[in-house]
Scaffold this motif. Structure first.
Motif, mmCIF file in Angstrom:
data_model
loop_
_atom_site.group_PDB
_atom_site.id
_atom_site.type_symbol
_atom_site.label_atom_id
_atom_site.label_comp_id
_atom_site.label_asym_id
_atom_site.label_seq_id
_atom_site.Cartn_x
_atom_site.Cartn_y
_atom_site.Cartn_z
ATOM 1 N N UNK A 156 0.864 -1.092 0.009
ATOM 2 C CA UNK A 156 -0.271 0.122 0.015
ATOM 3 C C UNK A 156 0.835 1.129 0.158
ATOM 4 N N UNK A 157 1.996 1.147 0.795
ATOM 5 C CA UNK A 157 2.807 2.376 0.842
ATOM 6 C C UNK A 157 3.456 2.759 -0.617
ATOM 7 N N UNK A 158 3.911 1.677 -1.222
ATOM 8 C CA UNK A 158 4.747 1.748 -2.470
ATOM 9 C C UNK A 158 4.070 1.501 -3.988
ATOM 10 N N UNK A 159 3.005 1.075 -3.848
ATOM 11 C CA UNK A 159 2.442 0.683 -5.203
ATOM 12 C C UNK A 159 2.237 1.804 -5.950
ATOM 13 N N UNK A 160 2.311 1.748 -7.331
ATOM 14 C CA UNK A 160 2.251 2.760 -8.157
ATOM 15 C C UNK A 160 0.754 2.761 -8.504
ATOM 16 N N UNK A 161 -0.047 1.877 -7.920
ATOM 17 C CA UNK A 161 -1.718 1.935 -8.238
ATOM 18 C C UNK A 161 -2.281 2.964 -7.206
ATOM 19 N N UNK A 162 -2.323 3.991 -7.627
ATOM 20 C CA UNK A 162 -2.829 5.112 -6.530
ATOM 21 C C UNK A 162 -4.417 4.714 -6.156
ATOM 22 N N UNK A 163 -5.035 4.339 -7.489
ATOM 23 C CA UNK A 163 -6.629 4.242 -7.050
ATOM 24 C C UNK A 163 -6.950 3.386 -6.157
ATOM 25 N N UNK A 164 -6.160 2.425 -5.884
ATOM 26 C CA UNK A 164 -6.329 1.474 -4.894
ATOM 27 C C UNK A 164 -6.120 1.980 -3.425
ATOM 28 N N UNK A 165 -4.937 2.599 -3.398
ATOM 29 C CA UNK A 165 -4.485 3.374 -2.325
ATOM 30 C C UNK A 165 -5.496 4.371 -1.652
ATOM 31 N N UNK A 166 -6.012 5.221 -2.864
ATOM 32 C CA UNK A 166 -6.948 6.159 -2.647
ATOM 33 C C UNK A 166 -8.163 5.381 -1.738
ATOM 34 N N UNK A 167 -8.717 4.439 -2.371
ATOM 35 C CA UNK A 167 -9.986 3.651 -1.717
ATOM 36 C C UNK A 167 -9.592 3.158 -0.414
ATOM 37 N N UNK A 168 -8.420 2.653 -0.055
ATOM 38 C CA UNK A 168 -8.098 2.048 1.041
ATOM 39 C C UNK A 168 -7.904 3.208 2.379
ATOM 40 N N UNK A 169 -7.233 4.243 1.795
ATOM 41 C CA UNK A 169 -7.080 5.379 2.694
ATOM 42 C C UNK A 169 -8.499 6.115 3.056
ATOM 43 N N UNK A 170 -9.199 6.330 1.920
ATOM 44 C CA UNK A 170 -10.453 7.071 2.075
ATOM 45 C C UNK A 170 -11.639 6.234 2.910
ATOM 46 N N UNK A 171 -11.608 4.950 2.546
ATOM 47 C CA UNK A 171 -12.594 3.810 3.387
ATOM 48 C C UNK A 171 -12.215 4.106 5.066
ATOM 49 N N UNK A 172 -10.797 3.954 4.960
ATOM 50 C CA UNK A 172 -10.400 3.859 6.554
ATOM 51 C C UNK A 172 -10.527 5.377 7.167
ATOM 52 N N UNK A 173 -10.425 6.416 6.562
ATOM 53 C CA UNK A 173 -10.551 7.604 7.056
ATOM 54 C C UNK A 173 -12.306 7.817 7.427
ATOM 55 N N UNK A 174 -13.001 7.129 6.508
ATOM 56 C CA UNK A 174 -14.209 7.455 6.703
ATOM 57 C C UNK A 174 -15.026 6.633 8.093
ATOM 58 N N UNK A 175 -14.255 5.374 8.094
ATOM 59 C CA UNK A 175 -14.507 4.464 9.386
ATOM 60 C C UNK A 175 -14.172 5.374 10.660
ATOM 61 N N UNK A 176 -12.994 6.092 10.649
ATOM 62 C CA UNK A 176 -12.499 6.572 11.666
ATOM 63 C C UNK A 176 -13.368 8.013 11.754
ATOM 64 N N UNK A 177 -13.778 8.544 10.752
ATOM 65 C CA UNK A 177 -14.730 9.828 10.915
ATOM 66 C C UNK A 177 -16.035 9.366 11.347
ATOM 67 N N UNK A 178 -16.572 8.252 11.021
ATOM 68 C CA UNK A 178 -17.936 7.914 11.582
ATOM 69 C C UNK A 178 -17.802 7.614 13.143
ATOM 70 N N UNK A 179 -16.608 7.154 13.489
ATOM 71 C CA UNK A 179 -16.455 7.125 15.041
ATOM 72 C C UNK A 179 -16.271 8.528 15.591
ATOM 73 N N UNK A 180 -15.568 9.237 15.234
ATOM 74 C CA UNK A 180 -15.545 10.731 15.581
ATOM 75 C C UNK A 180 -16.817 11.194 15.613
ATOM 76 N N UNK A 181 -17.585 11.253 14.751
ATOM 77 C CA UNK A 181 -19.102 11.616 14.562
ATOM 78 C C UNK A 181 -19.838 11.316 15.661
ATOM 79 N N UNK A 182 -19.621 9.763 15.885
ATOM 80 C CA UNK A 182 -20.678 9.215 17.006
ATOM 81 C C UNK A 182 -20.054 9.708 18.306
ATOM 82 N N UNK A 183 -18.726 10.035 18.349
ATOM 83 C CA UNK A 183 -18.468 10.333 19.603
ATOM 84 C C UNK A 183 -19.051 11.944 19.961
#
Length: 332
Positions: A156-183
């Motif tokens: 994930x850190x070094x791949x040149x396929x930035x689309x997959x990297x973007x999906x993983x980072x954004x979905x991870x951020x979305x889950x964290x954001x949902x937790x923050x919003x819930x709190x």
């Protein structure tokens, strides 16, 4: 795995993530309007930004996969990084900008929120949907990591396929954001103070800033013309130097032209006794070897040149042992 299959899998990952974000954005917006929660409205903006990002990433995959033509002899691989960079900018401006601004406004004004129940329901459902989307992306990362004998984190850190990297980072951020919003919503309800809701909104914005900056930096590096990582470059050099007619590889240049396209150019010192036919045969063998081991090497240019003594590391010079196994050319 064949390259077209990998591209198809990336397209599927992006489409699923986009559809999930679109449905979640609508639900969050309704919940935010009903409850008046700044964190919920920020999460709605977050999901809208993610949905737009997925559309841009889909464009990146489709436009970047076009074959080479007379005007673009090296193909359109770098265009995928342009669209992915636009996606990062949109996340930065639309998602993070709205979340931080609205959060600060809530902290200063302390607007009263309405019914919290709908927010909890939407947050819970959104968490499940985002987890499903993230699970698909993570499975793709793990499959590719196993394929190349590396870890998912390194891939994930070094791949040149930035689309997959973007999906993983954004979905991870979305889950964290949902937790923050819930709190934030829960603390506002328990204390009766909208300060917590505003703080949650600001934190969601900061989270989006981090994701956007990470993706923007990664895409800018590839747009400028990033070389393959040093470890892979060393393996390419050793492969070229291992040819019988080659005495030394004087200079080696590499460039990532796209998620699955690599250019290799080298100044090679052939044996003094080598004939023109020998050099041609060696060049053909070099191309065959590299493409057999690394299908991503689409272009190979060899310049028969006598190396200056001490000008480059000898190809047959002993190398320190490599701890990891073979890795995706985009992951070294």
């Amino acid at each position: 795995m064949a390259q077209p299959e990998a591209k198809s899998e990336s397209v599927g990952t992006v489409i699923i993530a986009g559809a999930a974000n679109l449905a979640i954005a609508a639900a969050k917006l309704v919940a935010g309007l009903i409850s008046g929660s700044a964190a919920m409205l920020s999460e709605a903006a977050h999901s809208v930004a993610d949905t737009t990002t997925e559309l841009l990433l889909f464009m990146a995959l489709r436009r970047g996969a076009r074959p080479a033509d007379a005007r673009h002899p090296f193909g359109y691989g770098k265009e995928s990084y342009i669209w992915a960079f636009f996606a990062a900018l949109f996340t930065f401006v639309a998602g993070a900008g709205f979340a931080i601004t609205h959060g600060i406004t809530t902290i200063l004004v302390h607007e009263h929120s309405g019914d919290f129940l709908v927010s909890y329901v939407v947050l819970a459902v959104s968490f499940v949907i985002e987890a499903i989307s993230l699970g698909r992306a993570v499975r793709q990362v793990r499959r590719e990591a196993r394929r190349w004998g590396t870890t998912g984190r390194r891939y994930l850190r070094l791949t040149a396929d930035t689309t997959v990297k973007a999906v993983v980072l954004e979905d991870s951020a979305a889950l964290i954001g949902l937790i923050l919003a819930g709190c934030g919503v829960a603390l506002s309800e328990l204390t009766g103070d909208e300060l917590w809701d505003g703080i949650a909104s600001v934190l969601i914005g900061v989270l989006l800033l981090v994701v956007a900056a990470t993706l923007a930096y990664s895409n800018l590096s590839l747009l400028v013309g990033r070389a393959v990582p040093e470890r892979l470059q060393g393996e390419i050099e050793r492969s070229l130097a291992g040819l019988p007619e080659v005495t030394r590889v004087g200079t080696l240049f590499t460039m990532q032209l796209g998620p699955e396209d690599i250019l290799v150019a080298a100044k090679v010192d052939f044996r003094d006794e080598a004939t023109g036919a020998d050099i041609e045969a060696a060049a053909d063998e070099a191309e065959r070897r590299l493409r057999e081991r690394y299908p991503e090497v689409r272009y190979l240019f060899l310049d028969p040149t006598r190396s200056m003594p001490g000008g480059a590391r000898a190809a047959r010079e002993p190398e320190p042992p490599i701890e990891d196994g073979p890795v995706d050319p985009g992951l070294r």
